[in-house]
Structure formats: C-alpha cells, structure tokens
Write a protein that holds these residues in place. Sequence first.
Motif, PDB file in Angstrom:
ATOM      1  N   GLU A  92       5.133  10.943   6.032  1.00 52.80           N
ATOM      2  CA  GLU A  92       3.949  11.394   6.455  1.00 52.80           C
ATOM      3  C   GLU A  92       3.023  10.851   5.465  1.00 52.80           C
ATOM      4  O   GLU A  92       1.982  10.436   5.665  1.00 52.80           O
ATOM      5  CB  GLU A  92       3.864  12.686   7.023  1.00 52.80           C
ATOM      6  N   ASP A  93       3.239  11.548   4.400  1.00 61.72           N
ATOM      7  CA  ASP A  93       2.031  11.449   3.163  1.00 61.72           C
ATOM      8  C   ASP A  93       1.806  10.040   2.421  1.00 61.72           C
ATOM      9  O   ASP A  93       0.668   9.668   2.405  1.00 61.72           O
ATOM     10  CB  ASP A  93       2.729  12.450   2.211  1.00 61.72           C
ATOM     11  N   ARG A  98      -5.286   2.327  -7.005  1.00 61.50           N
ATOM     12  CA  ARG A  98      -5.358   2.832  -5.912  1.00 61.50           C
ATOM     13  C   ARG A  98      -4.701   2.000  -4.765  1.00 61.50           C
ATOM     14  O   ARG A  98      -4.449   0.960  -4.964  1.00 61.50           O
ATOM     15  CB  ARG A  98      -6.967   3.253  -5.482  1.00 61.50           C
ATOM     16  N   VAL A  99      -4.429   2.929  -3.625  1.00 63.86           N
ATOM     17  CA  VAL A  99      -3.863   2.190  -2.504  1.00 63.86           C
ATOM     18  C   VAL A  99      -4.709   0.898  -2.145  1.00 63.86           C
ATOM     19  O   VAL A  99      -4.043  -0.123  -1.882  1.00 63.86           O
ATOM     20  CB  VAL A  99      -3.490   3.007  -1.256  1.00 63.86           C
ATOM     21  N   LYS A 100      -6.030   1.085  -2.255  1.00 65.08           N
ATOM     22  CA  LYS A 100      -6.748   0.079  -1.731  1.00 65.08           C
ATOM     23  C   LYS A 100      -6.806  -1.110  -2.557  1.00 65.08           C
ATOM     24  O   LYS A 100      -6.748  -2.399  -2.164  1.00 65.08           O
ATOM     25  CB  LYS A 100      -8.321   0.629  -1.828  1.00 65.08           C
ATOM     26  N   ILE A 104       9.687   3.457   5.333  1.00 62.50           N
ATOM     27  CA  ILE A 104       8.060   3.757   5.748  1.00 62.50           C
ATOM     28  C   ILE A 104       7.972   3.659   7.093  1.00 62.50           C
ATOM     29  O   ILE A 104       7.425   4.705   7.649  1.00 62.50           O
ATOM     30  CB  ILE A 104       7.343   2.610   4.908  1.00 62.50           C
ATOM     31  N   PHE A 105       8.443   2.902   8.000  1.00 64.21           N
ATOM     32  CA  PHE A 105       8.069   2.826   9.167  1.00 64.21           C
ATOM     33  C   PHE A 105       8.794   3.606  10.252  1.00 64.21           C
ATOM     34  O   PHE A 105       8.711   3.656  11.534  1.00 64.21           O
ATOM     35  CB  PHE A 105       7.840   1.468   9.987  1.00 64.21           C
ATOM     36  N   PRO A 140       0.867  -1.344  -0.171  1.00 59.49           N
ATOM     37  CA  PRO A 140      -0.055  -0.010   0.042  1.00 59.49           C
ATOM     38  C   PRO A 140       0.912   1.153   0.158  1.00 59.49           C
ATOM     39  O   PRO A 140       0.619   2.063  -0.817  1.00 59.49           O
ATOM     40  CB  PRO A 140      -0.709  -0.185   1.258  1.00 59.49           C
ATOM     41  N   TYR A 141       1.939   1.326   0.449  1.00 62.84           N
ATOM     42  CA  TYR A 141       2.953   2.340   0.967  1.00 62.84           C
ATOM     43  C   TYR A 141       3.477   2.851  -0.429  1.00 62.84           C
ATOM     44  O   TYR A 141       3.809   3.858  -0.802  1.00 62.84           O
ATOM     45  CB  TYR A 141       3.708   2.323   2.203  1.00 62.84           C
ATOM     46  N   ARG A 193       1.933   7.466   4.380  1.00 64.28           N
ATOM     47  CA  ARG A 193       1.077   6.801   5.175  1.00 64.28           C
ATOM     48  C   ARG A 193      -0.324   6.760   4.985  1.00 64.28           C
ATOM     49  O   ARG A 193      -1.154   5.953   5.583  1.00 64.28           O
ATOM     50  CB  ARG A 193       1.691   7.028   6.683  1.00 64.28           C
ATOM     51  N   ILE A 194      -0.577   7.865   4.451  1.00 65.84           N
ATOM     52  CA  ILE A 194      -2.090   8.115   4.101  1.00 65.84           C
ATOM     53  C   ILE A 194      -2.759   7.792   2.690  1.00 65.84           C
ATOM     54  O   ILE A 194      -2.135   8.308   1.683  1.00 65.84           O
ATOM     55  CB  ILE A 194      -2.302   9.667   4.340  1.00 65.84           C
ATOM     56  N   PRO A 195      -3.418   6.851   2.561  1.00 69.96           N
ATOM     57  CA  PRO A 195      -3.946   6.205   1.379  1.00 69.96           C
ATOM     58  C   PRO A 195      -4.503   7.619   0.208  1.00 69.96           C
ATOM     59  O   PRO A 195      -4.189   7.363  -1.199  1.00 69.96           O
ATOM     60  CB  PRO A 195      -5.179   5.420   1.691  1.00 69.96           C
ATOM     61  N   ARG A 196      -5.159   8.510   0.638  1.00 70.10           N
ATOM     62  CA  ARG A 196      -5.530   9.200  -0.442  1.00 70.10           C
ATOM     63  C   ARG A 196      -4.570  10.001  -1.244  1.00 70.10           C
ATOM     64  O   ARG A 196      -3.734  10.498  -0.989  1.00 70.10           O
ATOM     65  CB  ARG A 196      -6.734  10.352   0.382  1.00 70.10           C
ATOM     66  N   GLY A 197      -4.980  10.305  -2.648  1.00 67.46           N
ATOM     67  CA  GLY A 197      -4.255  10.790  -3.670  1.00 67.46           C
ATOM     68  C   GLY A 197      -3.382  10.151  -4.035  1.00 67.46           C
ATOM     69  O   GLY A 197      -2.043  10.733  -4.330  1.00 67.46           O
ATOM     70  N   ALA A 198      -3.418   8.977  -4.549  1.00 68.10           N
ATOM     71  CA  ALA A 198      -2.391   8.191  -5.143  1.00 68.10           C
ATOM     72  C   ALA A 198      -2.213   8.328  -6.584  1.00 68.10           C
ATOM     73  O   ALA A 198      -1.011   7.655  -7.282  1.00 68.10           O
ATOM     74  CB  ALA A 198      -2.701   6.557  -4.874  1.00 68.10           C
TER      75      ALA A 198
END
Lengths: 86, 601
Positions: B587-588, B272-274, B509-510, B93-94, B590-595
């Motif tokens: 930071e960015d 998408r990330v999903k 990532i982490f 996902p990341y 880690r948040i799915p929206r806007g891939a």
Amino acid sequence: MSISNEQAQAYWRENLRIIVTHLVIWFAVSYGCAILFVDQLNEIPFFGFPLGFWFGQQGSIFVFVILIWTYVYSMNKLDEKYDVHE
Amino acid sequence: MSLDVLTFLFVGGSFALYIAIAIWARAGSTKEFYVAGGGVPPIANGMATAADWMSAASFISLAGLVSFIGRDGSAYLMGWTGGYVLLALLLAPYLRKFGKFTVPDFIGDRYYSTTARTIAVVCTIVISFTYVAGQMRGVGIVFSRYLHVDINTGVIIGMAIVFFYAVLGGMKGITYTQVAQYVVLILAFTVPAFFLSSQVTGHILPQLGLGATLDSGMSVLATLDKLSMELGFAQYTAGTKSTLDIFCLTVALMCGTAGLPHVIVRFFTVPRVKDARISAGYALVFIALLYTAVPGVAGFGRVNLIQTLNGADNTGTAYTEMPSWFKNWEETGLLGWQDRNGDGKVQYAAGKAFDGKGKPNFIEGRGVNGERLTDNALTDPSFDAAKQPFANEVYVDRDIMVLANPDIAQLPNWVIALVAAGAVAAALSTAAGLLLVISTAVSHDMMKKTINPNLTDKQELMYARLAAIVAIIIAGYFGINPPGFVAQVVALAFGLACASVFPAIIMGIFWKRHNSAGAISGMLIGLVSTMAYMYYFAFAGGTPAEYFMGISPGGFGTVGAILHIVVGVVVSLATAEPPQEIQDIVEDLRIPRGAGSAHAH
C-alpha cells in the motif's frame, strides 16, 4: 501516511486508469501497427516509407517518447489533486 | 593530421575526462557507492541511464543487425526502446518509493524470503556477467582496429579505466562519467549519421533521409529492396520470421529491458518518485536520439556497402582497387574475401562464401591478389543464376557496419576518430554500470543481507570494492577469451530478465495478494524453462524445426514469463496470503509521498 485509506484507494484507481490508457496506445503502435498489421499497413506509402515498416523502425519510438511524457504530466497532476506530491 | 594521431587524441582525451570526473566524485559511504547518495538530478540521471543502457550492442551492433536483416530488425529497435515505457509506468516510481539499493532487496523484502532474494541475486549476477563480456569484446575490436594494439592489450586498457572510476567512485563516479560518456557517444553516432544522410539523400536528418527519393527517381528503401532482391537477399522491407516469433521476441526484449538490474538501479539514484518518472522520460529521449538514427545508418550503410563492393556496373570491384578500409578490416579478421570465380574482382551476393558457419578461417600467407588466405574457402563456383548474378565471395561481420561506415563513405578523419571514441564510451559506460550491479549483489545482497548482517558500513564498502575488482578481472578474462556463443548468451540475459525478474517485480507491486511461495515457484519455473529451452537449442543439438510453436530461443522469455505468472498465481492462491505488514508495504509504495531524504551533491 497523510491521506485517508479511501483517498489512497481512489488515487490508486485513477493511477491504474492512466497506466492502462497509455499501455493500450503503447501496444497498438508497436505490436499492432508494426507486427500484427504490418503487411496491410505496408500497402500505404508514408513519406517514402511503407507505413508498417515506418512504425516498426521510427514511428513507434517517437510514440514511446511522447507516452512517457504525457504519463509524467498526468501523474504530476494526479499527485497534486490527492496531495501526495513531495 | 593523420587518422592515428586524431584517434589517439579523441580516445585519450575522453579517457582523461573520465578519470578527472572519477577523482572529483569519490564515494565515501555505501549509500554514495550504491545509489550516488540518492541525489542525482533527473536530467543527469536520464543521460546516465541512456549511456548505461546503450552498450557496444546498441552503438556497434544494432545498425549492422538492422542493415543485414531489414524489417525483422524492428523487433530490436522497438524492444530496446518500448521497455522504457514499461519501466516508467510500471516499475521506476514504485521501486524508488520502496527506497532500497537493489533489485534483490525489493524481491527479498516484498516476498519476505531469503530464498527469493537468493534467486534474484543469481539472476542479477548471471545477467550482468553475460552482458559485460560483450562490452569488453567491443572495446577490444575498437582498439585493435584504430590504435593498432592487439585485442588483449585493448581489453586490459579498458579494464584499467573502468577499474579506476568504478572502484573509486562507485555509483556516484559512474553516474557523472556516464553523463560525459553519453555526450561523447551521441555525438559519435549522430555526426557521421548526418554526414551519411546528406551525402546519400541530401537530407541532413537520417530520420527523414531514409524516406527520401534518390537521383535515380527511386526511394532509398525501394533501391534497397531492388538491390537485395537482385543479389538473392530477402526484400529489405519484408519480414522473414513468423508473426508470432517476432511478437514474442519483441515482448522478451521489452520486458527484459525493463527487468535488467543495471537499468532498474539507476532509478534508485534520484531524490523523489516524481524524479524517477521524469528521468525515465529524459532517458528515452536521449536513447531515441540514437535509436531513430539507426535505421537510416543501417539503410545508407547497406547501399554504400553493396555499391562499393559490386562497383558502379554491378559486376564486382577488383581487389587491388578496393579502398583501404576493406583491407584494414580484413586484417582484423572481421572481413574476408576469396576469389571463387578467379576474375580478381570482389563480388557480394546472398549465400555463404566460406564453409561451415560461413566465417573465414584465416591461415598464414597471401593469395595472388594479395588477399589473406583461408582454409575453408568454398571451391564450388556453382550458384543459382536465376536468383542472383554471381556467387558470393565475401564475408562481412555485422559488427563492423557502424565502425566501417565513415570509412566506406569516405568521411573526414576526425569523424572516424570520433566514432572510435564513441564506441569505447558506449562499451565502458555499460561495463561500469554492470560491474557496479555485480559488486552490489555480492557485498550488499549476499554478504550483508544473507551471510553477515552485522557488517559495518565501512566493511560493506570494502567488500563492494573487492567484488568490483574480482568482477573486472573475470570480465576482462571473457573479453580476452570471448566465449564462442556471445549471441546466445545475450539472448539468455534478456530471456532471464523477462521470465524471472520482470514478472516478480510487477506482481509484487500490482498484486497485493502475491505471497512468497507463489513468487518463488514462479521465478523458478520462468528461470528453469527459459534456460533449458535456450540450452537445448544452443548446445544440445536442437534444430529450428523443433521450436515450440515456431518461437526462436530469443523470444522464449515471453513463454517463460507466461509460465511464471500462471504458476505464480495458482500457487499463491493455494497458500496463505502474505502477512499484514507486507500488505502495508505494498500500500505504501503506491503512494509517492515520503520517498526518503536525499543527499545534496
């Protein structure tokens, strides 16, 4: 980014909790049942298999599949809760 | 219809299908060439990932391996599937959110360093080339056995097909051919598995059949244990390696799987990330269909093999009465027999039948029974009568188990032809994915990002195709002249992915605090320690007695990864934290929206 910094942190913390829960199960079935405790579990018969052997060659793979799908389900719900889905 | 005609129809028909798909899916831009425009539906990506991942090793070698080593084979079964859990939870996902084309892209940008990018490029190329050589050998074996061409011609035909759709279609062409190849290979693996399982146990599903009870009143596994022990082999359901060694091997295979560039890049192709998460789920379902059938195929194959070779009365079968598969595989050089006790019967037990590494070294001429002669037959008939009933006279290459299984079980000809087409599909789909990763590493990561940032999209695409052509030729060369150390080299691919690529991505990532100095020193220590350990035991005369804590080279990637993390953390904390804009990138992602927007196909 459309969500606040605090919300992003909270989202990330819940995300980490989901990951850790899934990895604990992942570790338990593969490294636990099929490697570390395989000899003890092999004493237990399971549908014609010694149980430890079954985990190593069949069971852990089934659990891996289930784990990814419960993860997908939990993350989709989390994304919607924090409104970060696409 | 004869087997030859059927094989020709199945293999030729599947080739025609792949070429038609390649023409339909030609790539016009670098984005289409590298990541299929980023618009592949998750279920298609899942199938493509499964075909990309399941190589000649999974299709041809894995069941053979499990068949010959029994419970220790669990490390491979779990390692090569459990890695997908790591991929789905920790990487896919990341990296999709990050939204570039390659693994070196991520490592170069995240650690704001050309050095880090270059190390990642080197790892990518080494891993992918070692892998691709094995695929070409797989194609060669199938062609030489079923289409009666020699191995070299087989490799050249395979190269031509891959050339056609990898160079023309890029990732887009590869993705949709891989979907077709997945369907071919999964049918080719499961159909004979169903036949075998119902023949041996009466259950159609091999997953249940392996636990079944036979007519003799014993379960399949108990029968295998008994047969193995009688012939002097280790008990099938018991392990022979130390717990720590198996543990490390499993970790190295899992983390290595999650760090293989040609697998990771598949998750850049979805919208998408999903979808990246979902396609990992589909991929593992499709992979599990084959992997959960493997232990059954391995077990039934082993029972059939022992009973065919040693006969119903367990005293051996006369060579002149051996079924034709035995002689066909003898012609390919992957099976050999010598009559050590002079009774004209084939006998199979533990121990070597041939001198040196135990493989027959064939020479011109035939023996009294018509068998091929060798110059390294062991002549001393001595054996440990307390442990086994007779001395072993046979060499069986592990790689022939899956291919020979339908022959041994006397399944219909169309099943055998299907298996041949499936083995070729498995090898070609993986080869194409690897070649694409190599060409991308050269054109994108080296030419565009490191050497000449002013390349136009068109020039970059041209370099990508040129690199693919060169990579195919080199891969073909290794297919025709296989290095004698394929097994060690494949272990090296997983070891490197586990010790260098995987920890660098995860920490990127982490752990926001990780900086370029930490990442570079970590990757280097992981890379160098793993390579040195494997080199020492493969080429510099190291013996198993010298293993570090009893860990075999295949499992050393785990130690390399631990060194990577420890050194990386220490160096990182001792140096300045990464610039604010890098921390913002972390930071960015880690948040799915806007891939990023996707192409419609």
